[in-house]
Each structure stands twice: as C-alpha cells, then as structure tokens.
Design an enzyme around this catalytic site. Sequence first.
Site, PDB file in Angstrom:
ATOM      1  CG  HIS A  98       1.321  -1.945   4.856  1.00 19.09           C
ATOM      2  ND1 HIS A  98       2.190  -2.675   4.068  1.00 19.09           N
ATOM      3  CD2 HIS A  98       1.035  -0.809   4.161  1.00 19.09           C
ATOM      4  CE1 HIS A  98       2.423  -2.006   2.949  1.00 19.09           C
ATOM      5  NE2 HIS A  98       1.733  -0.872   2.986  1.00 19.09           N
TER       6      HIS A  98
ATOM      7  CG  ASP B  95       0.298   2.955   2.417  1.00 21.54           C
ATOM      8  OD1 ASP B  95       0.601   1.767   2.672  1.00 21.54           O
ATOM      9  OD2 ASP B  95       1.116   3.795   2.006  1.00 21.54           O
TER      10      ASP B  95
END
Length: 344
Positions: A16, A248
């Site tokens: 992200h 992540d």
Amino acid sequence: MTETLTIRRPDDWHLHLRDGDMLRAVLPATAAHFARAIIMPNLVPPVVTFAQARAYHARILDALPQDADFTPLMTLYLTEDTDPDDVAAAAESGLVHAVKLYPAGATTNSASGVQNFDSIRAVLERMAEIGLPLCVHGEVTEAEIDIFDREAVFIDRVLDPIRRATPGLRVVMEHITTRNAVDYARAQDGTLAATITTHHLVINRNHILAGGIKPHYYCLPVAKREEHRLALRAAATSGEPRFFLGTDSAPHTDANKLLPCGCAGCFTALNTMSILAQVFEDDGALDKLEGFTSLHGPAFYRLPVNGDDITLEKTAPTLPAQIETAEGPVTVFDPGFDLKWRVV
C-alpha cells in the site's frame, strides 16, 4: 557464523502506497530495498479502470526519489461493474499485473468491493484465458462470522467455489494468516500461490490484546493464535515456491491508528528485510530467504528475477520509530525484538 548475506534484490508482492503526501513520504522506504511491488488499488476512489491505473502509475513515478530504481506493478480493483475488455487491455499493456478482489467491507477502503460473486464470473473467465492473476483478500464479511474465523470460512465458501467454477484461473491468496490457508495452498496445483506478511510471522493475537490494546499491531486480516503464526513461519522458511513475500505494508498516521475505531495496518516497508533476516536466521533458514523474497514471486507472476543484488550484514540497523509525513507521523512496525541485520 554468517556475517553477510547477498541475495537477488527482493520484490514486494503486496504493498500500500496511498496517494498524495503519504505516497511521497512512504515510497522511498520501499524503493530503497525493493525493485518492484504489486501496488494495491484501494484508494478513494479506487483504481478500477485501466485509465485510472495509468494515472496512478504516473503519480507513483513522479513521487520516486530521483536516483531510485523501482517499478510499480499495478493492479485493478475488482467491482461488480468491471469490464472484461478493459481488464484484458490493461493486462496487454504490461502495466497491470493483477486484479484485486476485496469482499465488500473486508478492510480499509473496501466499500466498493464485491458482494455478489456471480456478477464477476465473466471477468474471472477472461482472466483465466489470458493468465492474469486474481489477488484475493481472503475474508468473509458477514457480521455473524467471528473475525478470527473469517479467513477459513472464505476458503470454503468463496475461494474454492470460484476456483472450481473457473478452471485455470491463477490466484494469489494474499496475506494468509492461518494454518487452514497454509494447508489449502499446499494441496493445490501451480495455479495458486500465497503471500505472507512480515508482521504475521512475528505477532499473534496476544501481541494486540494482552496487557492492553496495542493499536499499532492491529491489522486485517487480524493476527491469529500462536499455532497459526508458527504454521506461517514454517511455510515461509520451507523453501516451497508457492509461498512468497507480500508485506501488506500499510501506512496510517498515528492519529488515525489511535482513534476509538482505529485503522488497520502495519507499516513495515522500512524494516522488513532486517526483520526477515532475523526470522529466517532464528529458524535456521537463511539459505531460504532469497527464495521467499526474490525468486518465488517472479516465478508465479511470470517475470524475470531482478538482475541486481542487495547485501545484508550482521550489524544492528539504526531505524527511526516513526517517519514524518505532511499528514502526521507514521509509526514503524516494532517486531518486539532487537534487530541484528541491516541492508548495506
């Protein structure tokens, strides 16, 4: 005793970056160590179309430090209105490398995700035809399902039926957190792989809840019991090519993490390689680190391995507890033990 370790430069198969000021603040941490990353599309609004992916790709390149060597691998956010032809054109361009399935409401910025899985059948069939991977956030979202059971239920109710209905569909089970997911992945053919995060190798649910709530350890999927963490460690360090790194890494400002209803995510981009070297050394598997970080992912995504190397040395790194952004400080994930390796 090993004092240095040189491996092919790693990739991050789940990242992200956010957008705007946050993008500019966190991107250098990834670009310093990783050559490529699969970029998550859950912006507001989400990256649904090929045109939106091109625009986001341009913003990422614009935010890169001048001397950085980093390639963002874009994804599309799957909705019930996704156009199969647009997906095929995005894949043909070489810019988009996967489509991301979020069950509606499963995690940060997933409100536009899928509720009726029958509605995406045409997209999945086209993806199977062209070999484009489907990355899945593997949790059901029904309120009556315990949060610690949502991954296992997703495998039975959603993932396995999708794969049976769409032969040949290539699937990445992202950020797996349970022994159930490890066992399922091991039982499948070469069309399925699984990513494992840095933080899920380190924390279990006690780290979040025991002795007081620790918001900076709160993530989705939430960390599970110790038996599941140990299963993930065994999978990551096994050398099996179906398991590879997807951090992540998910930056949120401290203000947003510490709200009464705080955001889920751990920011690990800055110290992932130091943590992983320690984990793999502790488990007697330093020789397997390169496969997990640098070889298995490219093989599944049908990309060449990186041509350059990185070297880690047995020296404690000097890392900040936070990084500063225009939106406020972001706390760097604390593994809870002293790090002994640094990237040189």
